[in-house]
Enzyme design. Structure first.
Site, PDB file in Angstrom:
ATOM      1  N   TYR A 156      29.572  37.997  44.504  1.00 27.10           N
ATOM      2  CA  TYR A 156      29.573  38.517  43.192  1.00 27.10           C
ATOM      3  C   TYR A 156      28.043  38.871  42.629  1.00 27.10           C
ATOM      4  O   TYR A 156      28.035  39.949  42.423  1.00 27.10           O
ATOM      5  CB  TYR A 156      30.244  38.015  42.227  1.00 27.10           C
ATOM      6  CG  TYR A 156      30.898  39.131  41.138  1.00 27.10           C
ATOM      7  CD1 TYR A 156      31.835  39.909  40.176  1.00 27.10           C
ATOM      8  CD2 TYR A 156      30.110  38.431  40.220  1.00 27.10           C
ATOM      9  CE1 TYR A 156      32.182  40.033  39.790  1.00 27.10           C
ATOM     10  CE2 TYR A 156      30.567  38.907  38.341  1.00 27.10           C
ATOM     11  CZ  TYR A 156      30.942  40.102  38.457  1.00 27.10           C
ATOM     12  OH  TYR A 156      32.065  40.300  37.699  1.00 27.10           O
ATOM     13  N   LYS A 160      26.307  42.227  42.250  1.00 25.67           N
ATOM     14  CA  LYS A 160      25.578  42.947  40.739  1.00 25.67           C
ATOM     15  C   LYS A 160      24.795  42.903  40.216  1.00 25.67           C
ATOM     16  O   LYS A 160      23.913  43.449  40.029  1.00 25.67           O
ATOM     17  CB  LYS A 160      26.119  41.957  39.534  1.00 25.67           C
ATOM     18  CG  LYS A 160      27.836  41.537  39.696  1.00 25.67           C
ATOM     19  CD  LYS A 160      28.484  42.898  39.382  1.00 25.67           C
ATOM     20  CE  LYS A 160      29.836  43.402  39.103  1.00 25.67           C
ATOM     21  NZ  LYS A 160      30.702  45.280  38.561  1.00 25.67           N
TER      22      LYS A 160
HETATM   23  P1  NAD Z   1      39.645  43.539  35.697  1.00 25.41           P
HETATM   24  O1  NAD Z   1      40.160  42.602  36.807  1.00 25.41           O
HETATM   25  O2  NAD Z   1      40.377  43.375  34.406  1.00 25.41           O
HETATM   26  O3  NAD Z   1      39.748  45.061  36.534  1.00 25.41           O
HETATM   27  C1  NAD Z   1      39.199  45.716  37.636  1.00 25.41           C
HETATM   28  C2  NAD Z   1      40.594  47.640  37.630  1.00 25.41           C
HETATM   29  O4  NAD Z   1      39.060  47.760  38.743  1.00 25.41           O
HETATM   30  C3  NAD Z   1      41.664  47.383  37.460  1.00 25.41           C
HETATM   31  O5  NAD Z   1      41.947  47.766  37.086  1.00 25.41           O
HETATM   32  C4  NAD Z   1      41.367  47.078  39.720  1.00 25.41           C
HETATM   33  O6  NAD Z   1      42.579  47.356  39.533  1.00 25.41           O
HETATM   34  C5  NAD Z   1      40.248  48.074  39.291  1.00 25.41           C
HETATM   35  N1  NAD Z   1      40.003  47.510  41.103  1.00 25.41           N
HETATM   36  C6  NAD Z   1      39.737  46.715  41.531  1.00 25.41           C
HETATM   37  N2  NAD Z   1      39.779  46.565  42.803  1.00 25.41           N
HETATM   38  C7  NAD Z   1      39.754  48.596  43.343  1.00 25.41           C
HETATM   39  C8  NAD Z   1      38.747  49.266  43.640  1.00 25.41           C
HETATM   40  N3  NAD Z   1      39.237  48.463  45.557  1.00 25.41           N
HETATM   41  N4  NAD Z   1      39.029  50.470  43.458  1.00 25.41           N
HETATM   42  C9  NAD Z   1      39.147  51.348  42.538  1.00 25.41           C
HETATM   43  N5  NAD Z   1      40.051  50.774  41.024  1.00 25.41           N
HETATM   44  C10 NAD Z   1      39.925  48.742  41.355  1.00 25.41           C
HETATM   45  O7  NAD Z   1      38.780  43.052  34.797  1.00 25.41           O
HETATM   46  P2  NAD Z   1      37.599  43.530  34.037  1.00 25.41           P
HETATM   47  O8  NAD Z   1      37.645  42.390  33.560  1.00 25.41           O
HETATM   48  O9  NAD Z   1      37.842  44.520  32.922  1.00 25.41           O
HETATM   49  O10 NAD Z   1      36.169  43.997  34.628  1.00 25.41           O
HETATM   50  C11 NAD Z   1      35.333  45.189  34.524  1.00 25.41           C
HETATM   51  C12 NAD Z   1      33.829  45.470  35.263  1.00 25.41           C
HETATM   52  O11 NAD Z   1      33.522  44.445  34.480  1.00 25.41           O
HETATM   53  C13 NAD Z   1      33.541  44.907  36.731  1.00 25.41           C
HETATM   54  O12 NAD Z   1      33.022  44.917  37.388  1.00 25.41           O
HETATM   55  C14 NAD Z   1      33.509  43.335  36.042  1.00 25.41           C
HETATM   56  O13 NAD Z   1      32.823  43.090  37.270  1.00 25.41           O
HETATM   57  C15 NAD Z   1      32.672  43.176  35.429  1.00 25.41           C
HETATM   58  N6  NAD Z   1      32.462  42.314  34.708  1.00 25.41           N
HETATM   59  C16 NAD Z   1      33.708  41.749  33.524  1.00 25.41           C
HETATM   60  C17 NAD Z   1      33.392  40.508  33.396  1.00 25.41           C
HETATM   61  C18 NAD Z   1      34.744  39.732  32.442  1.00 25.41           C
HETATM   62  O14 NAD Z   1      34.044  38.741  31.638  1.00 25.41           O
HETATM   63  N7  NAD Z   1      35.986  40.497  32.075  1.00 25.41           N
HETATM   64  C19 NAD Z   1      31.982  39.910  32.824  1.00 25.41           C
HETATM   65  C20 NAD Z   1      31.349  40.697  33.618  1.00 25.41           C
HETATM   66  C21 NAD Z   1      31.289  41.817  33.904  1.00 25.41           C
END
Ligand code: NAD
Length: 257
Positions: A156, A160
């Site tokens: 990851y 990123k």
């Molecule tokens: P989440 O798991 O709640 O949602 C992720 C979404 O991406 C889902 O709708 C899933 O269906 C979709 N997805 C996954 N694989 C896919 C693929 N191969 N093709 C198309 N869609 C796909 O995640 P989140 O917490 O909403 O995170 C969203 C973004 O923010 C991600 O890139 C994550 O790495 C980043 N992020 C999240 C956090 C956190 O604390 N939640 C922190 C830093 C970064």
């Protein structure tokens, strides 16, 4: 008047969490939104919420790590709306494992979705933006891409960090064509993603830990990230490109860098 009246946006990973909130926020500001995730049911719900705002949401299921699926996603958007003004490449996954135990499959899965997917979507959409000399691309990375926080995130953290530097190269390549490319790097955000490998009690303990570690003494909400994306998607940020906007409430530095 909204900040994005009549713009067309494509948001990946829009079925839940941060992506869902980004899609709704862009729609509230006047955009029609192409909604992507792997499966349709969640997307249909988000499309229904967007319809209530008086805008159009187009659900398209596609796996962003597969080039033919990305091409058909972008083609569906173009067939329906004729153009894409804003791309938010938000879809991302995690597969945590200690470094010595991480499998090749864990590595490939995360790199393919989080980093390669960002490349595939950015390239396919930018090809339609270039002739129009207009576009806003916002990639979602993570504070985990800024340094090493814990040893279970090799796949990851590397992906990123890759998204951050890929975005700088995209900014160089696409700037002459009137396209801005920026990154939002979230810290700890309350969303379903964090619950996937924890019990609800463990999750609350994790949130409490990070609350204490931020200058603002809170974890982020999905709206915090959507607000940062809205700024970068609007013409208010027209002279900003190639930047990583860290959106973490002032996380104190537990990072090795
Ligand atoms: P989440 O798991 O709640 O949602 C992720 C979404 O991406 C889902 O709708 C899933 O269906 C979709 N997805 C996954 N694989 C896919 C693929 N191969 N093709 C198309 N869609 C796909 O995640 P989140 O917490 O909403 O995170 C969203 C973004 O923010 C991600 O890139 C994550 O790495 C980043 N992020 C999240 C956090 C956190 O604390 N939640 C922190 C830093 C970064």
């Amino acid at each position: 008047m909204g900040k994005l009246d009549n713009k067309i946006a494509l948001v990946t990973g829009a079925g839940r969490g941060i992506g869902r909130e980004i899609a709704l926020t862009l729609a509230r500001e006047g955009a029609d939104v192409v909604l992507n995730a792997r499966n349709l049911p969640n997307l249909d719900q988000v499309a229904a919420e967007i319809a209530k705002l008086g805008r159009r949401g187009l659900p398209v299921a596609a796996d962003i790590s597969r080039k033919p699926e990305v091409e058909s996603l972008v083609n569906s958007a173009i067939e329906t709306f004729g153009r894409i003004d804003i791309l938010v490449c938000n879809a991302g996954i995690t597969r945590f494992a200690p470094f010595l135990e991480m499998t090749e499959e864990d590595w490939d899965l995360v790199v393919d979705v989080d980093m390669k997917g960002t490349f595939l979507c950015g390239q396919a959409v930018a090809r339609h933006m270039v002739p129009r000399k207009y576009g806003k691309i916002i990639n979602i990375s993570s504070t985990s891409g800024l340094g090493a926080r814990n040893e279970t995130m090799a796949n990851y953290a590397a992906s990123k960090a890759g998204v951050n530097n890929l975005s700088r190269v995209m900014a160089l390549a696409l700037g002459p064509h009137g396209i801005n490319v920026n990154v939002v790097a979230p810290g700890v955000i309350r969303s379903e993603m964090g619950l996937t490998r924890r019990t609800p009690e463990e999750y609350e303990a994790y949130m409490a830990l990070y609350r204490r570690q931020t200058a603002l003494r809170r974890v982020g909400e999905v709206q915090d990230i959507a607000n940062a994306v809205l700024f970068l998607a609007s013409d208010e940020s027209s002279f900003i490109t190639g930047q990583v906007m860290v959106c973490d409430g002032g996380l104190k530095d537990g990072l090795l860098r």
